[in-house]
Design a protein around this motif. Sequence first.
Motif, mmCIF file in Angstrom:
data_model
loop_
_atom_site.group_PDB
_atom_site.id
_atom_site.type_symbol
_atom_site.label_atom_id
_atom_site.label_comp_id
_atom_site.label_asym_id
_atom_site.label_seq_id
_atom_site.Cartn_x
_atom_site.Cartn_y
_atom_site.Cartn_z
ATOM 1 N N ARG A 9 40.174 51.653 22.367
ATOM 2 C CA ARG A 9 41.252 52.371 23.028
ATOM 3 C C ARG A 9 42.006 51.432 23.952
ATOM 4 O O ARG A 9 41.583 51.141 25.062
ATOM 5 C CB ARG A 9 40.697 53.559 23.828
ATOM 6 C CG ARG A 9 40.173 54.685 22.959
ATOM 7 C CD ARG A 9 39.831 55.896 23.800
ATOM 8 N NE ARG A 9 40.996 56.322 24.595
ATOM 9 C CZ ARG A 9 40.941 57.354 25.439
ATOM 10 N NH1 ARG A 9 39.835 58.013 25.609
ATOM 11 N NH2 ARG A 9 42.012 57.693 26.120
ATOM 12 N N THR A 10 43.143 50.945 23.503
ATOM 13 C CA THR A 10 43.900 49.974 24.289
ATOM 14 C C THR A 10 44.484 50.588 25.552
ATOM 15 O O THR A 10 44.813 49.871 26.484
ATOM 16 C CB THR A 10 45.040 49.391 23.444
ATOM 17 O OG1 THR A 10 45.877 50.462 22.980
ATOM 18 C CG2 THR A 10 44.495 48.634 22.254
ATOM 19 N N ASP A 11 44.597 51.949 25.608
ATOM 20 C CA ASP A 11 45.153 52.560 26.808
ATOM 21 C C ASP A 11 44.157 52.549 27.955
ATOM 22 O O ASP A 11 44.487 52.948 29.057
ATOM 23 C CB ASP A 11 45.622 53.991 26.522
ATOM 24 C CG ASP A 11 44.507 54.893 26.024
ATOM 25 O OD1 ASP A 11 43.431 54.373 25.715
ATOM 26 O OD2 ASP A 11 44.735 56.119 25.954
ATOM 27 N N ARG A 12 42.911 52.102 27.707
ATOM 28 C CA ARG A 12 41.930 51.972 28.773
ATOM 29 C C ARG A 12 41.644 50.519 29.095
ATOM 30 O O ARG A 12 40.613 50.187 29.651
ATOM 31 C CB ARG A 12 40.622 52.684 28.384
ATOM 32 C CG ARG A 12 40.764 54.155 28.068
ATOM 33 C CD ARG A 12 41.305 54.943 29.227
ATOM 34 N NE ARG A 12 40.448 54.864 30.394
ATOM 35 C CZ ARG A 12 40.762 55.406 31.577
ATOM 36 N NH1 ARG A 12 41.908 56.033 31.726
ATOM 37 N NH2 ARG A 12 39.935 55.311 32.595
ATOM 38 N N THR A 13 42.543 49.639 28.723
ATOM 39 C CA THR A 13 42.383 48.218 28.989
ATOM 40 C C THR A 13 43.475 47.751 29.940
ATOM 41 O O THR A 13 44.653 48.057 29.751
ATOM 42 C CB THR A 13 42.460 47.408 27.675
ATOM 43 O OG1 THR A 13 41.404 47.826 26.814
ATOM 44 C CG2 THR A 13 42.330 45.921 27.945
ATOM 45 N N LEU A 14 43.088 47.004 30.960
ATOM 46 C CA LEU A 14 44.034 46.456 31.927
ATOM 47 C C LEU A 14 44.431 45.051 31.485
ATOM 48 O O LEU A 14 43.570 44.189 31.318
ATOM 49 C CB LEU A 14 43.393 46.421 33.316
ATOM 50 C CG LEU A 14 44.277 46.021 34.487
ATOM 51 C CD1 LEU A 14 45.422 47.015 34.674
ATOM 52 C CD2 LEU A 14 43.439 45.947 35.772
ATOM 53 N N GLY A 15 45.708 44.833 31.266
ATOM 54 C CA GLY A 15 46.171 43.536 30.813
ATOM 55 C C GLY A 15 46.049 42.464 31.885
ATOM 56 O O GLY A 15 46.105 42.744 33.085
ATOM 57 N N SER A 16 45.907 41.217 31.454
ATOM 58 C CA SER A 16 45.724 40.118 32.402
ATOM 59 C C SER A 16 46.972 39.926 33.270
ATOM 60 O O SER A 16 46.865 39.709 34.483
ATOM 61 C CB SER A 16 45.392 38.829 31.658
ATOM 62 O OG SER A 16 46.404 38.505 30.717
ATOM 63 N N ARG A 17 48.148 40.000 32.676
ATOM 64 C CA ARG A 17 49.378 39.838 33.464
ATOM 65 C C ARG A 17 49.560 40.996 34.436
ATOM 66 O O ARG A 17 50.010 40.813 35.569
ATOM 67 C CB ARG A 17 50.582 39.723 32.536
ATOM 68 C CG ARG A 17 50.621 38.431 31.722
ATOM 69 C CD ARG A 17 51.882 38.350 30.883
ATOM 70 N NE ARG A 17 51.933 37.136 30.090
ATOM 71 C CZ ARG A 17 52.921 36.842 29.255
ATOM 72 N NH1 ARG A 17 53.955 37.679 29.109
ATOM 73 N NH2 ARG A 17 52.886 35.706 28.568
ATOM 74 N N GLN A 18 49.222 42.196 33.980
ATOM 75 C CA GLN A 18 49.358 43.365 34.843
ATOM 76 C C GLN A 18 48.451 43.236 36.065
ATOM 77 O O GLN A 18 48.860 43.484 37.199
ATOM 78 C CB GLN A 18 49.008 44.627 34.061
ATOM 79 C CG GLN A 18 49.145 45.920 34.861
ATOM 80 C CD GLN A 18 48.708 47.129 34.058
ATOM 81 O OE1 GLN A 18 48.275 47.015 32.913
ATOM 82 N NE2 GLN A 18 48.818 48.303 34.657
ATOM 83 N N LEU A 19 47.209 42.822 35.852
ATOM 84 C CA LEU A 19 46.285 42.659 36.973
ATOM 85 C C LEU A 19 46.714 41.505 37.864
ATOM 86 O O LEU A 19 46.677 41.614 39.101
ATOM 87 C CB LEU A 19 44.865 42.438 36.451
ATOM 88 C CG LEU A 19 43.785 42.207 37.522
ATOM 89 C CD1 LEU A 19 43.761 43.342 38.536
ATOM 90 C CD2 LEU A 19 42.414 42.036 36.866
ATOM 91 N N ALA A 20 47.135 40.406 37.268
ATOM 92 C CA ALA A 20 47.543 39.247 38.069
ATOM 93 C C ALA A 20 48.698 39.597 39.003
ATOM 94 O O ALA A 20 48.768 39.109 40.141
ATOM 95 C CB ALA A 20 47.928 38.090 37.149
ATOM 96 N N ALA A 21 49.627 40.455 38.534
ATOM 97 C CA ALA A 21 50.770 40.829 39.368
ATOM 98 C C ALA A 21 50.355 41.648 40.585
ATOM 99 O O ALA A 21 51.087 41.711 41.573
ATOM 100 C CB ALA A 21 51.774 41.626 38.530
ATOM 101 N N MET A 22 49.179 42.234 40.546
ATOM 102 C CA MET A 22 48.701 43.070 41.647
ATOM 103 C C MET A 22 47.849 42.291 42.639
ATOM 104 O O MET A 22 47.483 42.828 43.686
ATOM 105 C CB MET A 22 47.886 44.242 41.080
ATOM 106 C CG MET A 22 48.647 45.104 40.091
ATOM 107 S SD MET A 22 47.578 46.231 39.159
ATOM 108 C CE MET A 22 47.167 47.429 40.406
ATOM 109 N N LEU A 23 47.533 41.030 42.310
ATOM 110 C CA LEU A 23 46.582 40.270 43.120
ATOM 111 C C LEU A 23 47.279 39.195 43.947
ATOM 112 O O LEU A 23 48.342 38.695 43.568
ATOM 113 C CB LEU A 23 45.543 39.607 42.210
ATOM 114 C CG LEU A 23 44.635 40.559 41.431
ATOM 115 C CD1 LEU A 23 43.736 39.782 40.480
ATOM 116 C CD2 LEU A 23 43.802 41.408 42.386
#
Length: 495
Positions: free
Chosen positions: A15-29
Amino acid sequence: MADSNPSPRADRVGRTDRTLGSRQLAAMLPDPAGARPAYRHLAQAISELILDGRIALHVKLPAERELATALSTSRATITAVYDLLRESGYAHSRQGSGTWTALPEGRTPRGVTRLLGPQDTAIDLARAAPGLPEQTLIDALVQVTPQLAEHAHTPGYHPYGLPELRAAIAGRFTQRGLATVPEQILVTSGAQHALTLVMGLLFRPGDRVMVENPSYPNALEAMRRARLRTVSVPVTDTGWDIEIIESTLRQAVPQLAYLMPDFHNPTGCLMPEHERVRILRAAQRSGAWLVIDETLADLALDVPAPPPFASHAAPGGTGQVITIGSMSKTHWGGLRIGWLRAPARLVTELAGQRVATDMGGSVLDQLLALALLARSGELLPPRLEQMRLQRAALAEALTEHIPRWTWQPPPGGLSLWVDLGEPVASALAERAMDYGVRIESGAYFATDPGIFEQRLRIPYTTPPDTLREAVRRIATALADGLSPSSTTRRPHWVA
């Protein structure tokens, strides 16, 4: 509490809708080069995001190599981050399944703890939520007791809402200039509930939604949890750029546009009538649904209360306009009474949607809401006058103690959107806690990380003396000296 084993849902790695992308997480850190040791800095930031709800629970984190690349750091650093998250209970792993977010034993999501309110003597400026006079509530309870006794002989389920309350809300829309019948009204457990129902019925993960920037944080969070893709349009001290909104509706083609045109939260801006007409026309051309949040529409302090946004549509042109509102800001959030106005057929579909979660609201709360709405002509004017006095007290205190701060006096609503002149809002909010004041940085109202750090939303929903004392404490905290990088504090929950 979090279980030591992965959630069954977490095992569905397909289920890809339950996966956090690396770019998405990096933008939050934060930048890992900004503190030492970097791995502890990053692990702390991720745990804060999990507690705040900005990273959902039972979501698969990016692979170590992918996140290391996105953050321009070493894989060893990310390995140490994930190890620390697992040790502290914020993540768990299973061979071949990856690393998933979790809630540690004994910890509570901050959205829950913030709803519980302050547990100490701190002045709470994090929530723009007025209270209800005690005698008003007592009088309403006495009034509705016989009516409640009559309802006790019925099953008590009203998925559409009490018929008499639906009729009263429809009547208020009609009086304000938008002809409405009860069949177009669904009573909900607040405006947030109404928005969640709409998103659950009409939209799917990956759909685009146009939102204002800044915007109401809890609405943004609901969109994140629905996995909608936000496209932001700016709201400045002078209001909306309608050409940008028209261009966004035309080019991004969002399925939904969520707007607060009436004393916008947090800026306090009021959208002019001609701009409303242009947005309605642009949305109709693009096919987007408009969700108009009118929660603050009755809190007009310096201007007449605006008519409903949908009343500016051409005849028959309100088919894709959904209006939501509540009594939380005008009366009391503890009632949990909200509503939405939509085409009757859509209301029927939404009622079916809500039955799956709560089957209908409290009869007592709805009877109280009906009694209070009937007295609006008596109760609202003194409430507005109280807000004017508190707004003036806050403005005077800021001018006296922190004269370099600036703001545009809002014509209505519940707060000032204050420009600090430098990006220290999060640092100041953290420091203010030490001086007994809870307040949230403007960054919490942003659709994207890293902006509005020069802003604070300061509500004027507490008595004048309390506001003056709060400003005095904030000024003292500011005098201690702050730097933009002195904290990585993240916001929690506001109203």
